[in-house]
Design a protein around this motif. Structure first.
Motif, PDB file in Angstrom:
ATOM      1  N   ALA A  65       0.882  -1.175  -0.186  1.00 40.17           N
ATOM      2  CA  ALA A  65       0.042   0.051  -0.059  1.00 40.17           C
ATOM      3  C   ALA A  65       1.089   1.276  -0.156  1.00 40.17           C
ATOM      4  O   ALA A  65       0.617   2.241  -0.487  1.00 40.17           O
ATOM      5  CB  ALA A  65      -0.822   0.119   1.193  1.00 40.17           C
ATOM      6  N   ASP A  66       2.037   1.210   0.547  1.00 39.83           N
ATOM      7  CA  ASP A  66       2.832   2.312   0.874  1.00 39.83           C
ATOM      8  C   ASP A  66       3.397   2.557  -0.702  1.00 39.83           C
ATOM      9  O   ASP A  66       3.579   3.563  -0.993  1.00 39.83           O
ATOM     10  CB  ASP A  66       3.930   2.331   1.832  1.00 39.83           C
ATOM     11  N   ASP A  67       3.992   1.389  -1.171  1.00 36.31           N
ATOM     12  CA  ASP A  67       4.428   1.783  -2.583  1.00 36.31           C
ATOM     13  C   ASP A  67       3.505   2.236  -3.716  1.00 36.31           C
ATOM     14  O   ASP A  67       3.861   2.915  -4.320  1.00 36.31           O
ATOM     15  CB  ASP A  67       5.070   0.296  -3.141  1.00 36.31           C
ATOM     16  N   LEU A  68       2.140   1.626  -3.372  1.00 38.95           N
ATOM     17  CA  LEU A  68       1.195   2.265  -4.441  1.00 38.95           C
ATOM     18  C   LEU A  68       0.865   3.710  -4.289  1.00 38.95           C
ATOM     19  O   LEU A  68       0.969   4.176  -5.209  1.00 38.95           O
ATOM     20  CB  LEU A  68      -0.086   1.240  -4.199  1.00 38.95           C
ATOM     21  N   SER A  69       0.899   3.912  -3.009  1.00 37.60           N
ATOM     22  CA  SER A  69       0.677   5.424  -2.644  1.00 37.60           C
ATOM     23  C   SER A  69       1.793   6.268  -3.151  1.00 37.60           C
ATOM     24  O   SER A  69       1.624   7.455  -3.887  1.00 37.60           O
ATOM     25  CB  SER A  69       0.508   5.579  -1.114  1.00 37.60           C
ATOM     26  N   ALA A  70       3.191   6.013  -3.021  1.00 32.90           N
ATOM     27  CA  ALA A  70       4.127   6.648  -3.397  1.00 32.90           C
ATOM     28  C   ALA A  70       4.265   6.750  -5.111  1.00 32.90           C
ATOM     29  O   ALA A  70       4.298   7.926  -5.559  1.00 32.90           O
ATOM     30  CB  ALA A  70       5.472   6.075  -3.009  1.00 32.90           C
ATOM     31  N   ARG A  71       3.970   5.756  -5.517  1.00 34.21           N
ATOM     32  CA  ARG A  71       3.807   5.567  -7.231  1.00 34.21           C
ATOM     33  C   ARG A  71       2.627   6.547  -7.623  1.00 34.21           C
ATOM     34  O   ARG A  71       2.766   7.336  -8.715  1.00 34.21           O
ATOM     35  CB  ARG A  71       3.551   4.087  -7.688  1.00 34.21           C
ATOM     36  N   SER A  72       1.491   6.592  -6.854  1.00 34.74           N
ATOM     37  CA  SER A  72       0.541   7.520  -7.095  1.00 34.74           C
ATOM     38  C   SER A  72       0.949   8.996  -7.089  1.00 34.74           C
ATOM     39  O   SER A  72       0.482   9.898  -8.097  1.00 34.74           O
ATOM     40  CB  SER A  72      -0.576   7.155  -6.415  1.00 34.74           C
ATOM     41  N   ARG A  73       1.480   9.205  -5.974  1.00 36.20           N
ATOM     42  CA  ARG A  73       2.369  10.817  -5.916  1.00 36.20           C
ATOM     43  C   ARG A  73       3.240  10.967  -6.885  1.00 36.20           C
ATOM     44  O   ARG A  73       3.125  12.194  -7.353  1.00 36.20           O
ATOM     45  CB  ARG A  73       2.812  10.800  -4.506  1.00 36.20           C
ATOM     46  N   ALA A  74       3.939  10.224  -7.310  1.00 36.19           N
ATOM     47  CA  ALA A  74       4.987  10.372  -8.164  1.00 36.19           C
ATOM     48  C   ALA A  74       4.553  10.629  -9.440  1.00 36.19           C
ATOM     49  O   ALA A  74       5.135  11.375 -10.415  1.00 36.19           O
ATOM     50  CB  ALA A  74       6.121   9.436  -8.273  1.00 36.19           C
TER      51      ALA A  74
END
Length: 125
Positions: free
Chosen positions: A25-34
Motif C-alpha cells: 500500500a505504501d509503494d502504491l501510494s508513493a507511485r501515485s504521488r510520483a
C-alpha cells in the motif's frame, strides 16, 4: 552523517517488521504521488480527479440489466470504483493491472465512484 544512518536504519527496521500488504500500500501510494495523481482518500464528491492504482477486482452486471463493467481501483490509501456503462468487457481491465483513471468523483452508498472514466493502462515494469 548520523542523520542519514538513523534514517536508513529506521527504514530498514520498518521494512523488516511491517506487513507485506502495508508495504505494498505504501509503494502504491508513493507511485501515485510520483505520477502526479491525487490520493483517493483526498478526493471529494463532485471534484474532478485523476487517480492511479491497482485493480483489485472486476465484475459485471447481470445479463438482464443494462451492461455495466465495474472495477475496484486501490491506490494504497482508499478504493475507487470505476464504472463503465454499456460495457461488459474492456481488454486490459483485469485484477492486478495498474491503471490511471480520470473523471468526476461521485458517491454511491458511501463509496467513491468514477462513471465512464478516461483511463490509461500503465506498464507493469
Amino acid at each position: 552523517m548520523s542523520n542519514t544512518r538513523d534514517g536508513y536504519f529506521r527504514r530498514l527496521v520498518r521494512r523488516l517488521t511491517s506487513d507485506v500488504a502495508e508495504l505494498d500500500a505504501d509503494d502504491l501510494s508513493a507511485r501515485s504521488r510520483a505520477s502526479g495523481a491525487r490520493r483517493a482518500c483526498d478526493c471529494k464528491c463532485g471534484e474532478q480527479a485523476e487517480v492511479l492504482g491497482r485493480v483489485r477486482c472486476v465484475g459485471m452486471a447481470p445479463k438482464a440489466s443494462v451492461p455495466t463493467l465495474e472495477a475496484e481501483l486501490y491506490d494504497g490509501t482508499d478504493g475507487v470504483t470505476l464504472v463503465w456503462l454499456g460495457r461488459r468487457q474492456i481488454t486490459g481491465i483485469e485484477p492486478g493491472r495498474t491503471i490511471k483513471a480520470r473523471g468526476r468523483i461521485a458517491d454511491r452508498d458511501g463509496h467513491k465512484v468514477l462513471y465512464n472514466p478516461y483511463y490509461e493502462l500503465q506498464n507493469t515494469a
